[in-house]
Design a protein around this motif. Sequence first.
Motif, mmCIF file in Angstrom:
data_model
loop_
_atom_site.group_PDB
_atom_site.id
_atom_site.type_symbol
_atom_site.label_atom_id
_atom_site.label_comp_id
_atom_site.label_asym_id
_atom_site.label_seq_id
_atom_site.Cartn_x
_atom_site.Cartn_y
_atom_site.Cartn_z
ATOM 1 N N TYR A 75 0.848 -1.311 0.087
ATOM 2 C CA TYR A 75 -0.013 -0.057 0.055
ATOM 3 C C TYR A 75 0.854 1.292 0.056
ATOM 4 C CZ TYR A 75 -3.804 -3.203 0.752
ATOM 5 O OH TYR A 75 -4.585 -4.316 0.904
ATOM 6 N N THR A 76 0.410 2.416 -0.778
ATOM 7 C CA THR A 76 0.958 3.544 -0.535
ATOM 8 C C THR A 76 0.012 4.645 -0.677
ATOM 9 O OG1 THR A 76 2.401 2.506 -2.511
ATOM 10 C CG2 THR A 76 2.898 4.803 -2.111
ATOM 11 N N LYS A 77 0.698 5.942 0.133
ATOM 12 C CA LYS A 77 -0.325 6.901 0.394
ATOM 13 C C LYS A 77 -0.469 7.554 -1.088
ATOM 14 C CE LYS A 77 -0.827 10.343 4.007
ATOM 15 N NZ LYS A 77 -0.308 11.635 4.196
ATOM 16 N N ALA A 374 -6.164 5.036 -0.973
ATOM 17 C CA ALA A 374 -4.800 4.607 -0.905
ATOM 18 C C ALA A 374 -4.371 3.797 -2.290
ATOM 19 C CB ALA A 374 -4.427 3.719 0.346
#
Length: 390
Positions: A75-77, A374
């Motif tokens: 996961y990446t912001k 996200a």
Amino acid sequence: LSASFRSLMRNEMLVLLTGVFIALTGTGRVEAQGFPWDIPQTKPDRPMSAAMERLYSQYLTPRPEDNELFSSFKYTKLEGLDYHDGDGTISRRDPSKVIRENGKYYVWYTKRHTAVPPQGSKSSTETIPSTDWDLCEIWYATSQDGFTWEEQGIAVPRPPKPNPGWRSVSTPDILKWKDKYYLYYQGFLEASGTKGDHCPVTASYADSPDGPWTACNQVVVPNGDAGEWDQYSIHDPYPLVYQGKIYLYFKAAFGDRPEYLVAAGLAIADNPLGPFTKHPLNPLFNSGHETMLFPFKEGIAAVLIHNGNEANTIQYAPDGVNFEIASVTTLPPIAGGPYVPDAFTSDGDGRGIAWGLSHFTNAGTHTTQHSTLARFDCDLSLDIDDPRMK
Ligand code: AAL
């Protein structure tokens, strides 16, 4: 390369587990090079335990690194979306599939911008939301790289009473059909939580993904008759084009406890605004919540998240109907909206997915409750290096 990516993930997990083991035992005498034995590709000719029998009968391949429907999730912001410092007055959730048009990526989602965070159905008013998805509109954003998103504005507002969605429109998904665009979404006729999370599905259409969108102002996927499994709600509409028809998967909740008894089914149509015919074998899933689906080889694959005995599984149906468990996973995307390059054009040759958007909710409190979008990355594709996956 796809198999080596999975193998890498497996090895990372082994290193992690080894580290935990060393930390716990303090011995440090653990082999870190991999399994002491490898899993044979073909079923060994000897009596086996139930678990080893299942390894050869239930999953696509016995070795996870060879199983194209096995993946972890990263996961990446996102950059570019404002949340008022997380005070609960702005929420973005339930992203649609991501599509690529006009040289950029598009996503639609539920947006709530209210003076106060959700207060529960008893305290809700015309301006105070009951839940995170009450008093919402459908907004959209575009991106060049899938990490930085620019909010473009509202796509579908709440229509005037008594049209479906006058109380809230939420949880959209996109279909492209014969050069027109269709958004399907939940159209609430009461504050969510009043009796349950009850609503039907309605739709809007446009000539361009940038709109303007015209609401059809009618129920497109009707709830089942009294006593049927989908009588209370049709949630999470998810259209794909499969075998030349519109396959719209959806979730319903048995009874009025949607968080506990969830199933999903399928409605099929030749025209985007219906009529939709529910599949006679519904429900097709006994578990999951916001299930994400995509064409895979000649069939359809599905990622099932929380709820039910088969939560956290990735499933496959060669016919888009009869799903079997292909793998078990952890931390799958909540309300995942994958980038599905061939969602509407797979033609029996589905390529899979490599990334998409999902949401995170700071649940459990009414003081700042909201959701944020996200990005997730995974390898559920036939070839992660295929430029069409990017
Ligand atoms: C989500 C989705 C649907 C529900 C609500 C908003 O988890 O399943 O969209 O109605 O929560």
